[in-house]
Motif scaffolding. Sequence first.
Motif, PDB file in Angstrom:
ATOM      1  N   LYS A 218       0.664  -0.847  -1.963  1.00  0.00           N
ATOM      2  CA  LYS A 218       1.719  -0.211  -0.767  1.00  0.00           C
ATOM      3  C   LYS A 218       1.404   2.138  -0.903  1.00  0.00           C
ATOM      4  O   LYS A 218       1.135   2.115  -0.120  1.00  0.00           O
ATOM      5  CB  LYS A 218       2.943  -0.537  -1.029  1.00  0.00           C
ATOM      6  N   GLU A 219       1.304   1.739  -2.592  1.00  0.00           N
ATOM      7  CA  GLU A 219       1.331   3.133  -3.097  1.00  0.00           C
ATOM      8  C   GLU A 219      -0.229   3.502  -2.328  1.00  0.00           C
ATOM      9  O   GLU A 219      -0.177   4.721  -2.086  1.00  0.00           O
ATOM     10  CB  GLU A 219       1.713   3.384  -4.810  1.00  0.00           C
ATOM     11  N   LEU A 220      -1.193   2.999  -3.083  1.00  0.00           N
ATOM     12  CA  LEU A 220      -2.579   3.364  -2.849  1.00  0.00           C
ATOM     13  C   LEU A 220      -2.608   3.320  -1.889  1.00  0.00           C
ATOM     14  O   LEU A 220      -3.184   4.948  -1.153  1.00  0.00           O
ATOM     15  CB  LEU A 220      -3.510   2.237  -3.666  1.00  0.00           C
ATOM     16  N   TYR A 221      -1.950   2.353  -1.059  1.00  0.00           N
ATOM     17  CA  TYR A 221      -2.488   2.605   0.483  1.00  0.00           C
ATOM     18  C   TYR A 221      -1.909   4.192   1.359  1.00  0.00           C
ATOM     19  O   TYR A 221      -2.333   4.751   2.398  1.00  0.00           O
ATOM     20  CB  TYR A 221      -2.088   1.459   1.514  1.00  0.00           C
ATOM     21  N   ALA A 222      -0.429   4.473   0.544  1.00  0.00           N
ATOM     22  CA  ALA A 222      -0.006   5.713   1.459  1.00  0.00           C
ATOM     23  C   ALA A 222      -0.204   7.116   0.881  1.00  0.00           C
ATOM     24  O   ALA A 222      -0.358   8.074   1.843  1.00  0.00           O
ATOM     25  CB  ALA A 222       1.429   5.373   0.809  1.00  0.00           C
ATOM     26  N   ALA A 223      -0.683   7.077  -0.397  1.00  0.00           N
ATOM     27  CA  ALA A 223      -2.001   8.093  -0.804  1.00  0.00           C
ATOM     28  C   ALA A 223      -3.136   7.981   0.076  1.00  0.00           C
ATOM     29  O   ALA A 223      -3.499   9.204   0.469  1.00  0.00           O
ATOM     30  CB  ALA A 223      -2.177   8.030  -2.112  1.00  0.00           C
ATOM     31  N   ARG A 224      -3.744   7.309   0.357  1.00  0.00           N
ATOM     32  CA  ARG A 224      -4.945   7.527   0.686  1.00  0.00           C
ATOM     33  C   ARG A 224      -4.735   8.139   2.794  1.00  0.00           C
ATOM     34  O   ARG A 224      -5.327   8.470   3.218  1.00  0.00           O
ATOM     35  CB  ARG A 224      -5.999   5.772   1.476  1.00  0.00           C
ATOM     36  N   LEU A 225      -3.661   7.476   2.961  1.00  0.00           N
ATOM     37  CA  LEU A 225      -3.248   7.590   4.711  1.00  0.00           C
ATOM     38  C   LEU A 225      -2.564   9.171   4.588  1.00  0.00           C
ATOM     39  O   LEU A 225      -3.124  10.323   5.329  1.00  0.00           O
ATOM     40  CB  LEU A 225      -2.095   6.945   4.920  1.00  0.00           C
TER      41      LEU A 225
ATOM     42  N   CYS B 247       6.177 -15.132  -6.023  1.00  0.00           N
ATOM     43  CA  CYS B 247       5.556 -15.076  -7.346  1.00  0.00           C
ATOM     44  C   CYS B 247       5.829 -13.708  -7.345  1.00  0.00           C
ATOM     45  O   CYS B 247       5.278 -12.320  -7.255  1.00  0.00           O
ATOM     46  CB  CYS B 247       4.314 -14.601  -7.286  1.00  0.00           C
ATOM     47  N   GLY B 248       6.200 -12.938  -8.853  1.00  0.00           N
ATOM     48  CA  GLY B 248       6.262 -11.924  -9.830  1.00  0.00           C
ATOM     49  C   GLY B 248       5.063 -10.401  -9.948  1.00  0.00           C
ATOM     50  O   GLY B 248       5.363  -9.670  -9.543  1.00  0.00           O
ATOM     51  N   GLU B 249       4.243 -11.436  -9.812  1.00  0.00           N
ATOM     52  CA  GLU B 249       2.734 -10.815 -10.202  1.00  0.00           C
ATOM     53  C   GLU B 249       2.701 -10.175  -8.768  1.00  0.00           C
ATOM     54  O   GLU B 249       1.871  -9.003  -8.749  1.00  0.00           O
ATOM     55  CB  GLU B 249       1.954 -11.736 -10.656  1.00  0.00           C
ATOM     56  N   TYR B 250       2.255 -11.206  -7.437  1.00  0.00           N
ATOM     57  CA  TYR B 250       1.677 -10.509  -7.099  1.00  0.00           C
ATOM     58  C   TYR B 250       2.772  -9.683  -6.183  1.00  0.00           C
ATOM     59  O   TYR B 250       2.472  -8.794  -5.037  1.00  0.00           O
ATOM     60  CB  TYR B 250       2.179 -11.881  -5.468  1.00  0.00           C
ATOM     61  N   ALA B 251       4.135  -9.479  -6.270  1.00  0.00           N
ATOM     62  CA  ALA B 251       5.245  -8.723  -6.182  1.00  0.00           C
ATOM     63  C   ALA B 251       4.326  -7.143  -6.549  1.00  0.00           C
ATOM     64  O   ALA B 251       4.852  -5.832  -5.503  1.00  0.00           O
ATOM     65  CB  ALA B 251       6.547  -8.945  -6.267  1.00  0.00           C
ATOM     66  N   GLU B 252       4.145  -7.070  -7.869  1.00  0.00           N
ATOM     67  CA  GLU B 252       4.051  -5.951  -8.416  1.00  0.00           C
ATOM     68  C   GLU B 252       2.121  -5.599  -7.909  1.00  0.00           C
ATOM     69  O   GLU B 252       2.159  -3.941  -7.824  1.00  0.00           O
ATOM     70  CB  GLU B 252       3.461  -6.307 -10.085  1.00  0.00           C
ATOM     71  N   TYR B 253       1.710  -6.208  -7.637  1.00  0.00           N
ATOM     72  CA  TYR B 253       0.742  -6.489  -6.918  1.00  0.00           C
ATOM     73  C   TYR B 253       0.642  -5.543  -5.442  1.00  0.00           C
ATOM     74  O   TYR B 253       0.131  -4.402  -5.579  1.00  0.00           O
ATOM     75  CB  TYR B 253      -0.901  -8.146  -6.906  1.00  0.00           C
ATOM     76  N   ALA B 254       1.665  -6.261  -4.850  1.00  0.00           N
ATOM     77  CA  ALA B 254       1.795  -5.901  -3.691  1.00  0.00           C
ATOM     78  C   ALA B 254       2.184  -4.143  -3.550  1.00  0.00           C
ATOM     79  O   ALA B 254       1.775  -3.844  -2.520  1.00  0.00           O
ATOM     80  CB  ALA B 254       2.406  -6.789  -2.607  1.00  0.00           C
ATOM     81  N   GLU B 255       2.961  -3.737  -4.478  1.00  0.00           N
ATOM     82  CA  GLU B 255       3.555  -2.420  -4.538  1.00  0.00           C
ATOM     83  C   GLU B 255       2.852  -1.298  -5.050  1.00  0.00           C
ATOM     84  O   GLU B 255       2.887  -0.427  -3.804  1.00  0.00           O
ATOM     85  CB  GLU B 255       4.829  -3.113  -5.273  1.00  0.00           C
ATOM     86  N   GLU B 256       1.954  -2.101  -6.059  1.00  0.00           N
ATOM     87  CA  GLU B 256       0.698  -0.608  -6.004  1.00  0.00           C
ATOM     88  C   GLU B 256      -0.724  -0.711  -4.840  1.00  0.00           C
ATOM     89  O   GLU B 256      -0.090   0.505  -5.093  1.00  0.00           O
ATOM     90  CB  GLU B 256       0.120  -1.433  -7.409  1.00  0.00           C
TER      91      GLU B 256
END
Length: 64
Positions: free
Chosen positions: A30-37, A19-28
């Motif tokens: 991942k970025e939010l998780y990295a910023a929070r970390l 699913c392309g939509e899920y891939a975009e969601y997962a990338e977002e």
Amino acid sequence: MSAPCYNCPNRTASCHGTCGEYAEYAEERKELYAARLQAFNFNQSIHDLKRRNNRKLNKLEVKA
């Protein structure tokens, strides 16, 4: 932010891999998780510095 899977008519048991939509969601996510970390690590560093300085001050006060 909610997952695009919620109420998706094309949802199947193993659609996350294709699913392309899920891939975009997962990338977002991942970025939010990295910023929070990164923010957590920064705050933890500040906390450690304050704790270390307080220990030094407490030792000075006990000796005086």
